[in-house]
Write an enzyme that holds these catalytic residues in place. Structure first.
Site, PDB file in Angstrom:
ATOM      1  N   ARG A  59      42.429  51.225  32.658  1.00  0.00           N
ATOM      2  CA  ARG A  59      43.413  51.059  33.741  1.00  0.00           C
ATOM      3  C   ARG A  59      43.050  51.974  34.909  1.00  0.00           C
ATOM      4  NH1 ARG A  59      47.603  47.521  33.176  1.00  0.00           N
ATOM      5  NH2 ARG A  59      48.213  47.085  31.051  1.00  0.00           N
TER       6      ARG A  59
ATOM      7  N   ASP B 299      57.986  46.838  26.594  1.00  0.00           N
ATOM      8  CA  ASP B 299      58.716  46.189  25.509  1.00  0.00           C
ATOM      9  C   ASP B 299      60.037  46.928  25.322  1.00  0.00           C
ATOM     10  OD1 ASP B 299      56.618  48.210  24.523  1.00  0.00           O
ATOM     11  OD2 ASP B 299      58.093  48.221  22.913  1.00  0.00           O
TER      12      ASP B 299
HETATM   13  O1  LIG Z   1      55.176  54.757  23.571  1.00  0.00           O
HETATM   14  C1  LIG Z   1      55.534  53.582  23.624  1.00  0.00           C
HETATM   15  C2  LIG Z   1      55.108  52.706  24.623  1.00  0.00           C
HETATM   16  C3  LIG Z   1      55.523  51.398  24.610  1.00  0.00           C
HETATM   17  N1  LIG Z   1      56.339  50.996  23.616  1.00  0.00           N
HETATM   18  C4  LIG Z   1      56.745  51.829  22.648  1.00  0.00           C
HETATM   19  O2  LIG Z   1      57.470  51.441  21.734  1.00  0.00           O
HETATM   20  N2  LIG Z   1      56.336  53.103  22.674  1.00  0.00           N
END
Ligand SMILES: O=c1cc[nH]c(=O)[nH]1
Ligand SMILES: O=P(O)(O)O[C@H]1O[C@H](CO)[C@@H](O)[C@H]1O
Length: 235
Positions: free
Chosen positions: A25, A205
């Site tokens: 990235r 998410d």
């Molecule tokens: O650290 C993270 C990053 C994205 N999603 C998660 O559940 N934990």
């Protein structure tokens, strides 16, 4: 002069370094957002680049995943390369019921299950907080770009896969907005070595609802966060 983990020369890094977890990235940002970007570091493929954004000198470097990895790079950037401002640009899991995937979140403070910050203050609690000026500049840049962002407490964990998912509900009750794996460590290192730090994320998410950003949309939401971070940098 290189460090054990960064093979750059003195003066190769700008005063401000943006740090995504993923070195690819970092490369993507250098190639798509910076002018005249030059690769300055690459030990272990943890790429670092320096270029300009609207005439402002800026560097981008991957941090890797987790507090130990972030802490190594942050410490070496500050102590050996004189970096003054570290801005984490990461992904996170959303926690709060009003947090939606693709949201941008600023980590005003970062709680943690790690012991690294307590170790800094003889076992007592340490308030891992963002530098106020960097935070204010970031929030203002988001406003100017018309991007709604949330600001608050986040949780930095050593454990991506929690043994007991009810933990997320407890974090929600305490007003935690999101979960990541580096921010509390970054804030501790910055405090210890006298630099400024701030973190912002896009929600990839939601750890309670299970909703996730479709992979084809991840890039565009990531781009918004990068723009906020780049616009927030003072000349
Ligand atoms: O650290 C993270 C990053 C994205 N999603 C998660 O559940 N934990
Ligand atoms: O997208 P990045 O910045 O890596 O951040 C998040 O993603 C990784 C976990 O998948 C952890 O590093 C977490 O903090």
């Amino acid at each position: 002069m290189s460090t054990p983990h960064i093979d750059a020369n003195n003066g190769d890094f700008a005063q401000t370094v943006l740090m995504p977890g993923d070195p690819l990235r970092a490369q993507y940002i250098a190639e798509n957002f910076l002018d005249d970007a030059v690769k300055v570091a690459g030990v272990r493929n943890m790429y670092g680049f320096t270029g300009t954004y609207k005439g402002k000198l800026v560097s981008i470097m991957g941090s890797g995943m987790g507090i130990p990895s972030m802490s190594i790079y942050a410490r070496e950037l500050i102590v050996s390369y004189g970096v003054k401002n570290l801005i984490r640009i990461g992904t996170c899991g959303g926690i709060g019921s009003d947090i939606k995937i693709r949201d941008v979140i600023f980590a005003q403070g970062a709680s943690t299950d790690s012991n690294v910050n307590r170790a800094r203050v003889r076992g007592y609690d340490f308030s891992a907080i963002a530098d106020f000026d960097l935070l204010l500049n970031g929030v203002n840049a988001a406003k100017e770009l018309g991007i709604k962002a949330k600001v608050g407490n986040v949780f930095t964990t050593d454990t991506f896969y929690q043994a007991d998912n009810t933990f997320y509900q407890e974090l929600d009750k305490l007003g935690m907005l999101a979960i990541d794996m580096e921010t509390a460590g970054l804030y501790g290192v910055a405090a210890e070595y006298g630099a400024k730090a701030m973190a912002l994320f896009t929600v990839s998410d939601h750890v309670i609802t299970g909703e996730a950003t479709p992979s084809e949309e991840r890039q565009s939401t990531f781009n918004e966060m990068v723009k906020i971070a780049l616009e927030s940098i003072e000349a």
